[in-house]
Enzyme design. Sequence first.
Site, PDB file in Angstrom:
ATOM      1  N   ASP A 192       0.827  -1.209   0.000  1.00  0.00           N
ATOM      2  CA  ASP A 192       0.000   0.000   0.000  1.00  0.00           C
ATOM      3  C   ASP A 192       0.862   1.260   0.000  1.00  0.00           C
ATOM      4  O   ASP A 192       1.977   1.253   0.522  1.00  0.00           O
ATOM      5  CB  ASP A 192      -0.910  -0.022   1.242  1.00  0.00           C
ATOM      6  N   ASN A 215       1.256   3.459  -2.936  1.00  0.00           N
ATOM      7  CA  ASN A 215       1.760   3.923  -4.241  1.00  0.00           C
ATOM      8  C   ASN A 215       1.236   5.310  -4.582  1.00  0.00           C
ATOM      9  O   ASN A 215       1.981   6.184  -5.032  1.00  0.00           O
ATOM     10  CB  ASN A 215       1.311   2.985  -5.369  1.00  0.00           C
ATOM     11  N   TRP A 231       2.692   8.082  -2.412  1.00  0.00           N
ATOM     12  CA  TRP A 231       4.104   8.272  -2.768  1.00  0.00           C
ATOM     13  C   TRP A 231       4.209   9.220  -3.970  1.00  0.00           C
ATOM     14  O   TRP A 231       5.024  10.140  -3.980  1.00  0.00           O
ATOM     15  CB  TRP A 231       4.725   6.920  -3.100  1.00  0.00           C
ATOM     16  N   HIS A 236       2.327   3.575  -9.015  1.00  0.00           N
ATOM     17  CA  HIS A 236       2.170   2.149  -9.348  1.00  0.00           C
ATOM     18  C   HIS A 236       3.377   1.659 -10.163  1.00  0.00           C
ATOM     19  O   HIS A 236       3.863   0.549  -9.956  1.00  0.00           O
ATOM     20  CB  HIS A 236       0.881   1.913 -10.138  1.00  0.00           C
ATOM     21  N   GLU A 276     -12.016  -5.078  -4.822  1.00  0.00           N
ATOM     22  CA  GLU A 276     -12.564  -3.732  -4.569  1.00  0.00           C
ATOM     23  C   GLU A 276     -11.887  -2.652  -5.425  1.00  0.00           C
ATOM     24  O   GLU A 276     -12.401  -1.542  -5.542  1.00  0.00           O
ATOM     25  CB  GLU A 276     -12.410  -3.361  -3.081  1.00  0.00           C
ATOM     26  N   ARG A 294     -11.923   2.171  -8.388  1.00  0.00           N
ATOM     27  CA  ARG A 294     -11.033   3.315  -8.670  1.00  0.00           C
ATOM     28  C   ARG A 294     -11.394   3.947 -10.012  1.00  0.00           C
ATOM     29  O   ARG A 294     -12.058   3.322 -10.837  1.00  0.00           O
ATOM     30  CB  ARG A 294      -9.587   2.842  -8.693  1.00  0.00           C
ATOM     31  N   LEU A 331      11.346 -20.338  -5.571  1.00  0.00           N
ATOM     32  CA  LEU A 331      10.282 -19.535  -4.950  1.00  0.00           C
ATOM     33  C   LEU A 331       8.982 -19.615  -5.760  1.00  0.00           C
ATOM     34  O   LEU A 331       9.019 -19.643  -6.991  1.00  0.00           O
ATOM     35  CB  LEU A 331      10.734 -18.065  -4.907  1.00  0.00           C
ATOM     36  N   ARG A 341       2.168  -5.235   5.918  1.00  0.00           N
ATOM     37  CA  ARG A 341       1.423  -4.196   5.202  1.00  0.00           C
ATOM     38  C   ARG A 341       2.237  -2.910   5.251  1.00  0.00           C
ATOM     39  O   ARG A 341       2.599  -2.435   6.322  1.00  0.00           O
ATOM     40  CB  ARG A 341       0.054  -3.948   5.829  1.00  0.00           C
ATOM     41  N   ARG A 394      -4.852  -2.690   8.753  1.00  0.00           N
ATOM     42  CA  ARG A 394      -5.999  -3.556   8.451  1.00  0.00           C
ATOM     43  C   ARG A 394      -5.603  -4.583   7.398  1.00  0.00           C
ATOM     44  O   ARG A 394      -4.568  -4.440   6.739  1.00  0.00           O
ATOM     45  CB  ARG A 394      -7.207  -2.723   8.007  1.00  0.00           C
ATOM     46  N   LEU A 395      -6.461  -5.603   7.252  1.00  0.00           N
ATOM     47  CA  LEU A 395      -6.120  -6.712   6.347  1.00  0.00           C
ATOM     48  C   LEU A 395      -6.754  -6.565   4.967  1.00  0.00           C
ATOM     49  O   LEU A 395      -6.372  -7.275   4.031  1.00  0.00           O
ATOM     50  CB  LEU A 395      -6.519  -8.053   6.969  1.00  0.00           C
ATOM     51  N   GLU A 412       2.006 -13.878  11.692  1.00  0.00           N
ATOM     52  CA  GLU A 412       2.499 -12.720  12.449  1.00  0.00           C
ATOM     53  C   GLU A 412       2.297 -11.504  11.555  1.00  0.00           C
ATOM     54  O   GLU A 412       2.621 -11.539  10.360  1.00  0.00           O
ATOM     55  CB  GLU A 412       3.999 -12.874  12.760  1.00  0.00           C
TER      56      GLU A 412
HETATM   57  C1  FPP Z   1      -1.924   0.349  -3.321  1.00  0.00           C
HETATM   58  O1  FPP Z   1      -1.513   1.646  -3.527  1.00  0.00           O
HETATM   59  C2  FPP Z   1      -1.497  -0.572  -4.314  1.00  0.00           C
HETATM   60  C3  FPP Z   1      -2.297  -1.173  -5.258  1.00  0.00           C
HETATM   61  C4  FPP Z   1      -3.594  -0.721  -5.711  1.00  0.00           C
HETATM   62  C5  FPP Z   1      -1.886  -2.425  -5.847  1.00  0.00           C
HETATM   63  C6  FPP Z   1      -0.428  -2.712  -5.905  1.00  0.00           C
HETATM   64  C7  FPP Z   1       0.125  -2.438  -7.236  1.00  0.00           C
HETATM   65  C8  FPP Z   1       1.437  -2.360  -7.489  1.00  0.00           C
HETATM   66  C9  FPP Z   1       2.483  -2.581  -6.485  1.00  0.00           C
HETATM   67  C10 FPP Z   1       1.917  -2.003  -8.844  1.00  0.00           C
HETATM   68  C11 FPP Z   1       1.655  -3.007  -9.877  1.00  0.00           C
HETATM   69  C12 FPP Z   1       2.032  -4.379  -9.503  1.00  0.00           C
HETATM   70  C13 FPP Z   1       2.541  -5.272 -10.367  1.00  0.00           C
HETATM   71  C14 FPP Z   1       2.787  -6.641  -9.909  1.00  0.00           C
HETATM   72  C15 FPP Z   1       2.881  -4.928 -11.736  1.00  0.00           C
HETATM   73  P1  FPP Z   1      -2.612   2.766  -3.409  1.00  0.00           P
HETATM   74  O2  FPP Z   1      -2.886   3.268  -4.778  1.00  0.00           O
HETATM   75  O3  FPP Z   1      -3.803   2.253  -2.666  1.00  0.00           O
HETATM   76  O4  FPP Z   1      -1.861   3.825  -2.553  1.00  0.00           O
HETATM   77  P2  FPP Z   1      -2.515   4.937  -1.626  1.00  0.00           P
HETATM   78  O5  FPP Z   1      -3.076   4.215  -0.420  1.00  0.00           O
HETATM   79  O6  FPP Z   1      -1.360   5.797  -1.284  1.00  0.00           O
HETATM   80  O7  FPP Z   1      -3.564   5.640  -2.438  1.00  0.00           O
END
Ligand code: FPP
Length: 225
Positions: free
Chosen positions: A12, A14, A17, A29, A60, A64, A124, A172, A178-179, A191
């Site tokens: 979480d 992206n 950031w 992303h 969910e 977006r 892996l 996380r 949260r999960l 854990e």
């Molecule tokens: C949460 O960030 C992340 C996602 C929606 C999914 C994870 C996606 C990636 C790591 C990139 C693509 C992955 C691959 C394998 C190519 P967010 O957008 O919810 O961040 P925020 O909470 O800051 O809005």
Amino acid sequence: MNQAKHIAIIMDGNGRWAEIQGKKRVKGHEAGAKVVKEITTYCSNHQDIERLTLYAFSTENWKRPRLEVEFLMKLLESYLKNELPVYLENNVRFEPIGDIRAFSASLQKTIQEVKEKTAHCDGLVQSLALNYGAQDEILRAINKLKNCENDITEAMLSNALDCPHDVDLLIRTGGDHRLSNFLLWQSAYAELFFCDTLWPDFSISQLEKIIHEFTQVERRFGGLK
Ligand code: FPP
């Protein structure tokens, strides 16, 4: 000492950031995908880690904005195409989880191809959770079993899940505790580690620190020491 054989990560942060740097969310992303690659390679070289399950797109996430969803789909497809030789080089088996029937025919084909072409790899196992929600996974498992004559056992339900493997260590990033509907059944005794770092800033040294802390934890699985 505990071994983190199965690590699961909710990646979480992206979007935040990218926003902090004045960039569009999708740039986050893109940066996040690079970290997926680094962490996967690290785990493939770690002697204790057998399985890495990453939450890449939830049931969910369709809520977006359309453009962000489209970007994630394209990113995923190009990631898988580019990574195939890397999976093979590192002996990584790709085993997606989630209901991929909702994806475009082309993305489904790419997912299937990478799965088939890495099926012989015995290092892996990297699982990307794609259109994944734990409640949806459990429901689909129950529906697979609903016509069976006997009572459903724990083992039967577990084996009918997309991911029939218990999680040892669930991480996380991004500061929330949260999960979010991720591996709820499999994390019964996991854990849990929550860190504030936003996913694109998550590093191998942070993962090493978390794994080290995990090895020191006393896991009792409901029993006594
Ligand atoms: C949460 O960030 C992340 C996602 C929606 C999914 C994870 C996606 C990636 C790591 C990139 C693509 C992955 C691959 C394998 C190519 P967010 O957008 O919810 O961040 P925020 O909470 O800051 O809005």
